[in-house]
Design an enzyme around this catalytic site. Structure first.
Site, PDB file in Angstrom:
ATOM      1  N   GLU A  26      55.398  67.716  33.217  1.00  0.00           N
ATOM      2  CA  GLU A  26      55.412  66.962  33.885  1.00  0.00           C
ATOM      3  C   GLU A  26      55.826  65.399  33.889  1.00  0.00           C
ATOM      4  O   GLU A  26      56.856  65.062  34.773  1.00  0.00           O
ATOM      5  CB  GLU A  26      53.816  66.699  34.497  1.00  0.00           C
ATOM      6  CG  GLU A  26      53.552  65.773  36.077  1.00  0.00           C
ATOM      7  CD  GLU A  26      52.225  65.207  36.550  1.00  0.00           C
ATOM      8  OE1 GLU A  26      52.318  64.654  37.380  1.00  0.00           O
ATOM      9  OE2 GLU A  26      51.176  65.668  34.999  1.00  0.00           O
ATOM     10  N   ARG A  52      81.379  52.090  56.454  1.00  0.00           N
ATOM     11  CA  ARG A  52      80.974  51.239  57.439  1.00  0.00           C
ATOM     12  C   ARG A  52      81.862  49.947  57.622  1.00  0.00           C
ATOM     13  O   ARG A  52      81.699  49.445  56.865  1.00  0.00           O
ATOM     14  CB  ARG A  52      79.810  50.480  57.154  1.00  0.00           C
ATOM     15  CG  ARG A  52      78.332  49.361  57.078  1.00  0.00           C
ATOM     16  CD  ARG A  52      78.078  49.777  58.722  1.00  0.00           C
ATOM     17  NE  ARG A  52      77.675  48.549  59.618  1.00  0.00           N
ATOM     18  CZ  ARG A  52      77.606  48.555  60.549  1.00  0.00           C
ATOM     19  NH1 ARG A  52      78.688  48.784  62.119  1.00  0.00           N
ATOM     20  NH2 ARG A  52      77.244  46.875  61.109  1.00  0.00           N
ATOM     21  N   GLY A 123      71.587  47.905  54.762  1.00  0.00           N
ATOM     22  CA  GLY A 123      71.525  46.932  55.825  1.00  0.00           C
ATOM     23  C   GLY A 123      70.254  46.938  56.573  1.00  0.00           C
ATOM     24  O   GLY A 123      69.371  48.145  56.129  1.00  0.00           O
ATOM     25  N   GLY A 147      52.042  61.366  37.218  1.00  0.00           N
ATOM     26  CA  GLY A 147      52.453  61.813  35.495  1.00  0.00           C
ATOM     27  C   GLY A 147      51.946  61.019  34.524  1.00  0.00           C
ATOM     28  O   GLY A 147      52.067  60.837  33.157  1.00  0.00           O
ATOM     29  N   THR A 149      50.780  56.498  34.905  1.00  0.00           N
ATOM     30  CA  THR A 149      51.757  54.877  35.047  1.00  0.00           C
ATOM     31  C   THR A 149      52.720  54.246  33.806  1.00  0.00           C
ATOM     32  O   THR A 149      52.593  54.675  32.830  1.00  0.00           O
ATOM     33  CB  THR A 149      50.200  53.764  35.504  1.00  0.00           C
ATOM     34  OG1 THR A 149      49.885  53.554  34.245  1.00  0.00           O
ATOM     35  CG2 THR A 149      49.609  54.177  36.468  1.00  0.00           C
TER      36      THR A 149
END
Length: 165
Positions: A26, A52, A123, A147, A149
């Site tokens: 995992e 952009r 943005g 899985g 912390t």
């Protein structure tokens, strides 16, 4: 680690061992999700920076944007390489409890940072639901939790390194 069939089929106390073995897989899968999410965010940010314009030129023309993208690319490559290294070791049957815990922590941090930078490059558009970076930004927040912390991973790493007796 292979568990004898008798231990897998209901012997008392065997469930936790089976669960622990699945945690390693995992954690590897979450590491893959981390670097792949970061890679997707990077790709989106690169394309957006090319397309952009601001102040009459593409935002890729600004040094700050290029440097942000360069850092993102470096982090993605490091996370991808580390994940592949751990996966290869697991495939060879090596015990990689410490490494997979480190990898999960690292790729989670990379995913968070890269997705955060991608939103910054976008943005205001980075918060819009129609952008992939918005979705990635939300989704990667789960990585340091799922899985085990980050704090649990640090405890496992500490034990593996002998910091805890």
């Amino acid at each position: 680690v292979r568990v004898p069939l008798s231990h897998r089929l209901g012997d008392e106390g065997s469930g936790f061992l089976a669960l622990m073995q699945n945690f390693q897989k995992e954690r590897l899968f979450l590491s893959i999700m981390g670097y792949m999410s970061a890679e997707m965010a990077l790709s989106e940010a690169e394309q957006y920076a090319r397309d952009r314009s601001a102040f009459g030129r593409p935002i890729l023309g600004f040094q700050v944007t290029r440097h942000k993208l360069a850092r993102m690319a470096t982090l993605v490559q490091a996370a991808k390489s580390f994940t592949h290294q751990v996966a290869d070791a697991m495939n060879r049957g090596e015990m990689v409890i410490e490494e997979v815990s480190q990898c999960k922590n690292f790729t989670s941090e990379v995913a968070l940072e890269v997705c955060d930078h991608a939103v910054q490059i976008f943005g205001g558009m980075g918060y819009m639901r129609e952008t992939l970076v918005e979705r990635l930004y939300r989704d990667v927040r789960l990585l340091p939790i799922g899985g085990g912390t980050t704090e649990i991973m640090n405890e496992i790493i500490s034990k593996c390194r002998g910091y805890i007796k």
